[in-house]
Design an enzyme around this catalytic site. Structure first.
Site, PDB file in Angstrom:
ATOM      1  N   HIS A   1      34.572  65.588  10.162  1.00 55.20           N
ATOM      2  CA  HIS A   1      34.157  65.944  11.423  1.00 55.20           C
ATOM      3  C   HIS A   1      33.984  65.109  12.785  1.00 55.20           C
ATOM      4  O   HIS A   1      33.695  65.314  13.287  1.00 55.20           O
ATOM      5  CB  HIS A   1      33.652  67.024  10.878  1.00 55.20           C
ATOM      6  CG  HIS A   1      33.495  68.112  11.632  1.00 55.20           C
ATOM      7  ND1 HIS A   1      32.071  68.591  12.931  1.00 55.20           N
ATOM      8  CD2 HIS A   1      34.242  69.381  12.386  1.00 55.20           C
ATOM      9  CE1 HIS A   1      31.803  69.329  13.267  1.00 55.20           C
ATOM     10  NE2 HIS A   1      33.884  69.624  13.308  1.00 55.20           N
TER      11      HIS A   1
ATOM     12  N   ASP B   1      37.778  47.202  20.562  1.00 52.56           N
ATOM     13  CA  ASP B   1      37.689  45.630  20.570  1.00 52.56           C
ATOM     14  C   ASP B   1      36.382  45.098  19.393  1.00 52.56           C
ATOM     15  O   ASP B   1      35.383  44.645  20.319  1.00 52.56           O
ATOM     16  CB  ASP B   1      37.731  45.151  21.662  1.00 52.56           C
ATOM     17  CG  ASP B   1      38.735  45.427  22.075  1.00 52.56           C
ATOM     18  OD1 ASP B   1      39.504  45.177  22.127  1.00 52.56           O
ATOM     19  OD2 ASP B   1      38.587  44.547  23.659  1.00 52.56           O
TER      20      ASP B   1
ATOM     21  N   LYS C   1      33.986  62.253  15.670  1.00 48.70           N
ATOM     22  CA  LYS C   1      34.864  62.111  17.298  1.00 48.70           C
ATOM     23  C   LYS C   1      34.292  61.157  17.487  1.00 48.70           C
ATOM     24  O   LYS C   1      33.453  61.078  18.412  1.00 48.70           O
ATOM     25  CB  LYS C   1      34.901  63.433  17.978  1.00 48.70           C
ATOM     26  CG  LYS C   1      34.399  64.352  17.262  1.00 48.70           C
ATOM     27  CD  LYS C   1      33.640  65.308  17.535  1.00 48.70           C
ATOM     28  CE  LYS C   1      33.530  66.509  16.362  1.00 48.70           C
ATOM     29  NZ  LYS C   1      34.624  67.211  16.051  1.00 48.70           N
TER      30      LYS C   1
END
Lengths: 246, 246
Positions: free
Chosen positions: A171, A178, A173
């Site tokens: 779940h 870099d 996000k």
């Protein structure tokens, strides 16, 4: 007055070039070029110092984000404005998110539950095309829903791994640009999330926040290595064959 | 040797109390108490200085979190361990989340999409009982699903507002403790999120991050004031009647 001064200046420069030998002219131009490069470098250093004095980057973006043209972020040197009917030259939360993602030069590690946003998919494919090493960890169930962009990423040769357990949702996000910039929040990579929902994203280069997310990504990447699991679907096999795993 | 020394020390103290008048004894005890209070204050100051030198709080928590006993966080001065069969004395991501929430002394502003976790509900109700001003903004659809704790909060007199538009999801998952500490991430306040899913939470007192979330909360709080909207359901009316809105 100005015209006369400009004319006399032009004349004196022309006279100088007549009086100077070719060798001398090259010397002047060379020194000018060196001075220009040094000046740019010094400005760069000054900007870095100014940024450092404010501490690491910390930016918060809220959604929904109004729909504006973001074409100029994808195509470098494109004439502005483009021909599309959307508003131009406006900075939004979504355009800021794109700017941060497209700033990747070396790597992009992405951990996302639901990914169906076409322009975000375009950004990831563009980074892959530019040679940025992209790794994606996603949810097993949501990667196959209608409109999911995970298939398009895999087809392009981007390494995608999914949560192996069917009882668990991946779940998160968050994205790591870099290995330096963290993008995290409530926003799933869908059109509804970007254009309709009340959502938030935080962008930071704070090492104390960035570090744990980088470790979590690496942990999930290794835990969901299809080589360590029995093959369960074609996607898993495709993943092993086509992408250059790190 | 040690026994002899302790014995002689005990004797000399007893002799002293015999030799000292009651007034003198009270003076010594009073000075001792003052020294103790000053010492504790100094230690407190030292701890604060040490914490400040590391910069504002930054903590990252990942889930799923193993199930352990958190009873001691709810009941002060409770004998430890309690009688429940869960493992005791173990710190987890969930117990850290509870510690941060229960540290509220003045206010708790909560913006959460889905809220069905019983222990998180217990924590919010406890804060309300202690006199902490709790404000909740939640999603219109998810506040009525089976197991939602929003009704229990409203019944207790906690101010709850929900996203007024039916076309939009209030998808945030953040909390603001005493207008000073930000708790934000991917974690919805459900048992599945805490015990099964791959989730993250960030806890920070960084003003540059905290500030925008506080503004967003206030914006949502005012935008979803039922007094500015036509009454659509009993919940909205109940909200106006029972809680002391700020």
């Amino acid at each position: 007055m100005h015209v006369a001064r400009a004319f006399s200046c032009h004349l004196s420069l022309a006279d100088m070039s007549h009086q100077m030998s070719f060798k001398e002219l090259m010397k002047v131009l060379g020194l000018g070029a060196v001075a220009l490069v040094l000046g740019v470098e010094w400005l760069n250093w000054l900007m870095r110092r100014l940024r450092d004095s404010r501490g690491p980057l910390k930016e918060v973006l809220f959604f929904p984000s109004p729909q504006v043209c973001v074409e100029h972020l994808f195509i470098r040197h494109k004439h502005f404005p483009c021909a599309c009917p959307l508003p131009h030259g406006i900075e939004t939360s979504f355009s800021r998110l794109l700017v941060h993602l497209l700033s990747a030069r070396m790597s992009l590690d992405l951990c996302v539950f639901s990914f169906s946003h076409m322009e975000l998919s375009r950004a990831i494919l563009l980074l892959h095309k530019r040679g940025v090493v992209v790794r994606v960890v996603t949810d097993r169930d949501y990667m196959t829903i209608t409109g999911s962009q995970i298939g398009a990423l895999r087809k392009a040769g981007i390494c995608v791994r999914h949560e192996m357990s069917s009882a668990v949702h991946m779940h998160h996000k968050f994205a790591l640009v870099d290995g330096r910039k963290l993008i995290t929040g409530s926003l799933n990579w869908t059109l509804t999330a970007v254009q309709s929902n009340k959502e938030n994203i935080m962008v930071t280069e704070e090492p104390e926040l960035m570090g744990p997310y980088q470790q979590e990504f690496q942990k999930l990447w290794e835990a969901n290595d299809p080589a360590n699991h029995k093959p369960q679907c074609t996607n898993g096999q495709l993943n092993i064959k086509t992408c250059k795993d790190r």
